[in-house]
Design an enzyme around this catalytic site. Structure first.
Site, PDB file in Angstrom:
ATOM      1  N   GLY A  72       0.801  -1.255  -0.141  1.00 41.27           N
ATOM      2  CA  GLY A  72      -0.066  -0.008  -0.241  1.00 41.27           C
ATOM      3  C   GLY A  72       1.029   1.457   0.093  1.00 41.27           C
TER       4      GLY A  72
ATOM      5  CG  HIS B 251      10.857  38.895   0.165  1.00 36.98           C
ATOM      6  ND1 HIS B 251      10.834  37.923  -0.875  1.00 36.98           N
ATOM      7  CD2 HIS B 251      12.607  39.439   0.176  1.00 36.98           C
ATOM      8  CE1 HIS B 251      11.841  37.753  -1.300  1.00 36.98           C
ATOM      9  NE2 HIS B 251      12.842  38.681  -0.745  1.00 36.98           N
TER      10      HIS B 251
ATOM     11  N   GLY C 236      -5.287   0.516   4.426  1.00 33.60           N
ATOM     12  CA  GLY C 236      -6.625   1.273   4.677  1.00 33.60           C
ATOM     13  C   GLY C 236      -6.760   0.988   6.103  1.00 33.60           C
TER      14      GLY C 236
HETATM   15  P1  NAD Z   1      -4.772   4.715   2.216  1.00 39.06           P
HETATM   16  O1  NAD Z   1      -6.099   4.540   1.915  1.00 39.06           O
HETATM   17  O2  NAD Z   1      -4.258   6.115   2.443  1.00 39.06           O
HETATM   18  O3  NAD Z   1      -3.678   3.829   1.542  1.00 39.06           O
HETATM   19  C1  NAD Z   1      -3.918   2.580   1.203  1.00 39.06           C
HETATM   20  C2  NAD Z   1      -3.283   2.098   0.005  1.00 39.06           C
HETATM   21  O4  NAD Z   1      -3.261   0.801  -0.067  1.00 39.06           O
HETATM   22  C3  NAD Z   1      -4.005   2.516  -1.323  1.00 39.06           C
HETATM   23  O5  NAD Z   1      -3.348   3.365  -2.163  1.00 39.06           O
HETATM   24  C4  NAD Z   1      -4.555   1.639  -2.038  1.00 39.06           C
HETATM   25  O6  NAD Z   1      -4.639   1.409  -3.273  1.00 39.06           O
HETATM   26  C5  NAD Z   1      -3.533   0.398  -1.317  1.00 39.06           C
HETATM   27  N1  NAD Z   1      -4.072  -1.094  -1.408  1.00 39.06           N
HETATM   28  C6  NAD Z   1      -5.261  -1.384  -0.903  1.00 39.06           C
HETATM   29  N2  NAD Z   1      -5.323  -2.646  -0.861  1.00 39.06           N
HETATM   30  C7  NAD Z   1      -4.186  -3.173  -1.519  1.00 39.06           C
HETATM   31  C8  NAD Z   1      -3.532  -4.432  -1.655  1.00 39.06           C
HETATM   32  N3  NAD Z   1      -4.136  -5.407  -1.329  1.00 39.06           N
HETATM   33  N4  NAD Z   1      -2.466  -4.436  -2.349  1.00 39.06           N
HETATM   34  C9  NAD Z   1      -1.580  -3.354  -2.541  1.00 39.06           C
HETATM   35  N5  NAD Z   1      -2.017  -2.252  -2.209  1.00 39.06           N
HETATM   36  C10 NAD Z   1      -3.489  -2.118  -1.795  1.00 39.06           C
HETATM   37  O7  NAD Z   1      -4.582   3.925   3.699  1.00 39.06           O
HETATM   38  P2  NAD Z   1      -3.410   3.856   4.774  1.00 39.06           P
HETATM   39  O8  NAD Z   1      -2.127   4.426   4.346  1.00 39.06           O
HETATM   40  O9  NAD Z   1      -3.478   2.520   5.361  1.00 39.06           O
HETATM   41  O10 NAD Z   1      -3.933   5.024   5.820  1.00 39.06           O
HETATM   42  C11 NAD Z   1      -5.173   4.761   6.478  1.00 39.06           C
HETATM   43  C12 NAD Z   1      -6.082   6.038   6.985  1.00 39.06           C
HETATM   44  O11 NAD Z   1      -5.282   6.618   8.003  1.00 39.06           O
HETATM   45  C13 NAD Z   1      -5.506   7.085   5.793  1.00 39.06           C
HETATM   46  O12 NAD Z   1      -6.640   6.896   4.767  1.00 39.06           O
HETATM   47  C14 NAD Z   1      -5.877   8.432   6.571  1.00 39.06           C
HETATM   48  O13 NAD Z   1      -7.343   8.364   6.605  1.00 39.06           O
HETATM   49  C15 NAD Z   1      -5.255   7.983   7.815  1.00 39.06           C
HETATM   50  N6  NAD Z   1      -3.882   8.489   8.049  1.00 39.06           N
HETATM   51  C16 NAD Z   1      -3.755   9.779   7.669  1.00 39.06           C
HETATM   52  C17 NAD Z   1      -2.483  10.291   7.933  1.00 39.06           C
HETATM   53  C18 NAD Z   1      -1.990  11.980   7.607  1.00 39.06           C
HETATM   54  O14 NAD Z   1      -3.310  12.784   7.579  1.00 39.06           O
HETATM   55  N7  NAD Z   1      -1.187  12.238   7.479  1.00 39.06           N
HETATM   56  C19 NAD Z   1      -1.597   9.631   7.983  1.00 39.06           C
HETATM   57  C20 NAD Z   1      -1.576   8.290   8.419  1.00 39.06           C
HETATM   58  C21 NAD Z   1      -2.895   7.669   8.139  1.00 39.06           C
END
Ligand code: NAD
Ligand code: FAD
Length: 483
Positions: free
Chosen positions: A188, A456, A283
């Site tokens: 991911g 600036h 996720g």
């Molecule tokens: P995310 O939704 O940001 O990313 C998950 C990624 O995994 C996606 O790109 C998706 O396409 C991919 N994916 C899903 N299933 C997959 C698979 N089987 N194989 C390969 N890739 C796959 O989720 P995250 O990074 O786990 O974070 C979870 C949530 O936590 C975020 O959506 C956010 O809401 C929150 N978060 C926020 C922050 C921030 O605000 N800076 C930081 C960390 C987490």
């Protein structure tokens, strides 16, 4: 006899603890129940955000960035560091200390605001009653006029890579490694993948991210996503798009345990990679396990989130839900604002959350930040629009700081000039995008922003120039459109 409160909050993450504090400030007799326990088994407030989320990840991002600068880019400033050493365990201890300080701070805030804090598990029963089981197993019932559910979320797990807490880790495990893995796999390439991948890459790991989607950061503005991809690649993150993980096998024993990951590429080819550690971050999903009695009257939607209206009221009278457990982006600040809204609505105020203006940040270096609509969304809406872009390489402040990767992109309505969105990859993007969020909240046009005097030399000047560029008036870059 059951205890009676005006408000019972279940969960003391950023949605729940903020709601509890605001409710108490408004004169409501409030109790907050939290089941989280720290590493020593003691009850602790703060939820995912403070314990294993926003705060610890940023502590490690900041520590690892300092190390990266010392070992990579500081020489350009005429500073030649000698004998730079890495002490991962000290870095982790520092992170834990910050977490402790902040979670302890919530206990202090609860006390100051007269919120009753209980450690244990809450379960919503019918008629706004909550069953409370303390950490010794004693059960009692609390009655309330209002119940606020703020039970948060948990990582999604995938059967092809089950978490074992040793070699295959979730994000919490990825924040607690005792040494730098030689080869780190990440499933991911989303927010967590990029943040944690960056931490361990900077500390020396070879990092490979396997991402199922063909597009990088598919839900973001794609011009900014492409720029981000380039920058991340330059930093050595090996991001493989269109890769679907099909299985994982643990190999070896004890310290030499590794994991072999098999995956399929978008052209149908099978491939494998072997890693010392694998972080799964695909996720998060809403957390409601053991929370809702069958007759409590609260409905879930098709994604398992608690169903609420725009004011976070559930289908059960007097029961509200806020934060990650309800629809919308899983972000700490979104949940906190919902918590405030609910507390204020309980006393009859008409508070609302503006869901159209919620900033979103990825805390890599440089940061990636956005607010409002991206270009793809505006295009889809059919509304005419204009774009102003300003690259940080044309910013004196960014060059002076040796931090000039990236750009500011501002989108405005072609006719009304109203700002529709802003997307930044670059130094301090999180703070810069907040300036545009404030402007948008006040209904600003690109011209309004362009007329404001910016200090600036500041990074903020890049926002100013992007706003000017949207109308063809940028000074420090050639304008694409003359208006
Ligand atoms: P995310 O939704 O940001 O990313 C998950 C990624 O995994 C996606 O790109 C998706 O396409 C991919 N994916 C899903 N299933 C997959 C698979 N089987 N194989 C390969 N890739 C796959 O989720 P995250 O990074 O786990 O974070 C979870 C949530 O936590 C975020 O959506 C956010 O809401 C929150 N978060 C926020 C922050 C921030 O605000 N800076 C930081 C960390 C987490
Ligand atoms: P949570 O913080 O999950 O809190 C819910 C609380 O409810 C938990 O403490 C849980 O123990 C408790 N609970 C659940 N059920 C019960 C019950 N039955 N009885 C009693 N207590 C219960 N967001 C950002 O905005 N910025 C970031 O930089 C950021 N970085 C992140 C980094 C990582 C690694 C992760 C994993 C997440 C990150 N997030 C970030 C997301 C952020 O942490 C969440 O959006 C936020 O914590 C959600 O707040 P919440 O109060 O809804 O839920």
């Amino acid at each position: 006899m059951a205890d009676k409160y005006d408000v019972v909050v279940i969960g003391a993450g950023p949605a729940g603890y903020v709601c509890a504090i605001r409710a108490a400030q408004l004169g409501l007799k409030t109790v907050c129940i939290e089941k989280w326990r720290d590493k020593s088994g003691k009850g602790v407030n703060g939820g995912t955000c403070l314990n294993v989320g926003c705060i610890p990840s940023k502590a490690l991002l900041d520590s690892s960035h300092k190390y990266w600068e010392l070992s990579h880019s500081i020489q350009d400033h005429g500073i030649v560091p000698k004998d730079v050493e890495l002490d991962v365990s000290a870095m982790i201890k520092r992170k834990d200390k910050i977490v402790k300080q902040l979670t302890g701070g919530i206990a202090g805030l609860f006390k100051a605001n007269k919120v009753t804090s209980l450690f244990g598990t809450g379960k919503l029963l019918a008629d706004r009653k909550v069953e409370y089981k303390d950490n010794d197993g004693n059960v009692s019932v609390i009655e309330a006029d209002n119940v606020v559910i703020a039970s948060g979320s948990q990582p999604i797990d995938i059967p092809v890579a089950p978490i074992d807490g040793e070699v295959i880790l979730d994000s919490s495990g990825g924040l607690d490694l005792e040494e730098v893995p030689g080869r780190l796999g990440v499933i991911g390439a989303g927010v967590i993948g990029l943040e944690l991948g960056s931490v361990w890459r900077r500390l020396g790991s070879e990092v490979i991210l396997l991402e199922a989607m063909e597009d990088f950061l598919a839900i973001m503005d794609q011009q900014v996503a492409r720029e981000t991809h380039k920058i991340m690649k330059k930093q050595g993150l090996d991001i493989r798009l269109g890769c679907r993980v099909t299985g994982s096998k643990i190999k070896g024993r004890g310290k030499s345990k590794k994991v072999e990951v098999s995956y399929q590429t978008s052209d149908g080819k099978e491939a494998t990679e072997t890693f010392d550690k694998l972080i799964v971050c695909v996720g998060r999903r809403p957390f409601t396990e053991g929370l809702l009695a069958p007759d409590c009257g609260v409905d879930l939607d098709e994604r398992g989130s608690i169903f609420v209206n725009e004011h976070c009221a559930t289908n059960a009278p007097g029961v509200w839900a806020v934060g990650d457990v309800v629809r919308g982006p899983m972000l700490a600040h979104k949940g906190s604002e919902e918590g405030v809204m609910v507390a204020e609505r309980i006393v009859g105020q008409k508070t609302q959350v503006n869901y159209d203006i919620i900033p979103n940040v990825i805390y890599t270096h440089p940061e990636v930040a956005s607010v409002g609509l991206n270009e793809e969304q505006v295009k889809q809406s059919g509304e005419p629009y204009k774009v102003g872009v300003f690259p940080f390489v044309a910013s004196g402040r960014a060059l002076a700081a040796d931090d000039s990767d990236g750009m500011v992109k501002l989108i405005a309505h072609e006719k009304t000039d109203r700002i529709l969105g802003c997307h930044i990859v670059g130094p301090s993007a999180a703070d810069l995008v907040q300036q545009v969020a404030i402007a948008m909240e006040f209904g600003s046009t690109a011209e309004d922003l362009g007329m404001i005097v910016f200090g600036h030399p500041t990074l903020s000047e890049a926002v100013h120039e992007a706003a000017l560029a949207a109308n063809g008036h940028a000074i420090h870059i050639p304008n694409k459109t003359k208006r």
